[in-house]
Design a protein around this motif. Structure first.
Motif, short mmCIF file in Angstrom:
data_model
loop_
_atom_site.label_atom_id
_atom_site.label_comp_id
_atom_site.label_asym_id
_atom_site.label_seq_id
_atom_site.Cartn_x
_atom_site.Cartn_y
_atom_site.Cartn_z
N VAL A 117 41.42 44.72 37.85
CA VAL A 117 42.37 44.48 38.94
C VAL A 117 42.24 45.60 39.94
O VAL A 117 42.20 46.79 39.58
CB VAL A 117 43.82 44.42 38.40
N ASN A 118 42.15 45.23 41.22
CA ASN A 118 42.11 46.20 42.30
C ASN A 118 43.05 45.71 43.39
O ASN A 118 42.69 44.84 44.18
CB ASN A 118 40.70 46.38 42.83
N GLY A 119 44.27 46.23 43.40
CA GLY A 119 45.28 45.72 44.32
C GLY A 119 45.63 44.29 43.96
O GLY A 119 46.06 44.02 42.84
N ASP A 120 45.44 43.36 44.91
CA ASP A 120 45.71 41.95 44.64
C ASP A 120 44.48 41.19 44.16
O ASP A 120 44.55 39.99 43.89
CB ASP A 120 46.24 41.26 45.91
N VAL A 121 43.34 41.87 44.07
CA VAL A 121 42.10 41.21 43.67
C VAL A 121 41.94 41.26 42.15
O VAL A 121 41.98 42.33 41.54
CB VAL A 121 40.87 41.85 44.35
N ILE A 122 41.74 40.09 41.56
CA ILE A 122 41.51 39.97 40.13
C ILE A 122 40.09 39.44 39.92
O ILE A 122 39.69 38.46 40.56
CB ILE A 122 42.51 38.99 39.47
N LYS A 123 39.33 40.11 39.07
CA LYS A 123 37.99 39.67 38.73
C LYS A 123 37.87 39.61 37.21
O LYS A 123 38.37 40.50 36.51
CB LYS A 123 36.92 40.62 39.27
N CYS A 124 37.21 38.58 36.71
CA CYS A 124 37.03 38.50 35.26
C CYS A 124 35.78 37.71 34.92
O CYS A 124 35.28 36.91 35.72
CB CYS A 124 38.25 37.89 34.58
N GLU A 125 35.28 37.95 33.72
CA GLU A 125 34.14 37.25 33.15
C GLU A 125 34.50 36.88 31.72
O GLU A 125 35.17 37.65 31.02
CB GLU A 125 32.89 38.13 33.15
N PHE A 126 34.06 35.71 31.28
CA PHE A 126 34.32 35.31 29.90
C PHE A 126 33.36 34.19 29.53
O PHE A 126 32.70 33.58 30.39
CB PHE A 126 35.77 34.86 29.71
N GLU A 127 33.28 33.91 28.23
CA GLU A 127 32.43 32.84 27.72
C GLU A 127 33.27 31.84 26.95
O GLU A 127 34.18 32.23 26.20
CB GLU A 127 31.34 33.41 26.80
#
Length: 215
Positions: A117-127
């Motif tokens: 999480v960076n401020g309002d930005v959410i990034k994720c990876e999953f399988e």
């Protein structure tokens, strides 16, 4: 589940991974608003299904989510939710009733979860292992409708899922199965697969109106 640097780009879109986004052609690595997902499908083999490697990026003070379903108006949608609570990342899986929009916690097997999480930005990876859109163990299908959207959370409870993009029916094992996706109108309603000019005909029976994720 780990919280670490997650780099999501358009590299490989249409070649090695299927990409969907809103606005169209937005840059998940840039600074402007972009709700983006990519899916990279492994080899499909009965009876175990397909391994999907997913990247998801979006702007939200609550959560962003990717949904997989066969029919947006009936059955259920499997939601994979990347969320934040005051800057802390967390991950959930839910089932959305496509008739009344109710969210129900579900233990969908998901692995290799990474998020930041960076401020309002959410990034994720999953399988997601063992994905199959059919009910039979001898027939495999990788045709799904992909939904992207967001919602609110207080860190525990999740608010309603708002669909911002409906891909229409796509073969997630074919990175080039779409040439563009259609964002839902601003009033929160969604576009059906029939409204999508590049939608692949949905050939699965009504009996298979929900997803099968085999353990």
């Amino acid at each position: 589940m780990t919280c670490r640097q997650v780099n999501i780009t358009r590299d490989g879109c249409g070649v090695s991974k299927l990409c969907t986004e809103t606005p169209n052609d937005c840059d998940p690595a840039g600074n402007s608003s972009c709700l983006f997902a990519s899916l990279d499908a492994g080899t499909t083999m009965a009876p175990n299904g397909t391994l999907l490697s997913v990247e998801l990026r979006g702007d939200s003070t609550g959560y962003i989510a990717l949904g997989l379903t066969q029919n947006v108006s009936e059955g259920t949608t499997a939601l994979f939710i990347c969320a934040q609570n005051n800057g802390s990342f967390f991950f959930r899986t839910m089932s959305k009733n496509n008739t009344d929009e109710t969210l129900t916690p579900t233990e969908t097997i998901t692995q290799e979860i990474r998020g930041m999480v960076n401020g309002d930005v959410i990034k994720c990876e999953f399988e997601i292992p063992n994905v199959n859109a059919t009910m039979t163990r001898t027939t495999e299908s990788t045709t799904f409708v992909i939904l992207l959207g967001n919602g609110t959370t207080d860190g525990t409870a999740l608010g309603p899922f708002m669909t911002l993009l409906n891909s229409g029916s796509l073969n997630v094992a074919n990175p080039a199965s779409n040439t563009g996706t259609t964002a839902a109108p601003g009033n929160g309603t969604t576009m059906s697969g029939a409204d999508h000019p590049h939608a692949v005909p949905l050939l699965l029976s009504v009996l298979a109106a929900f997803l099968v994720f085999r353990a």
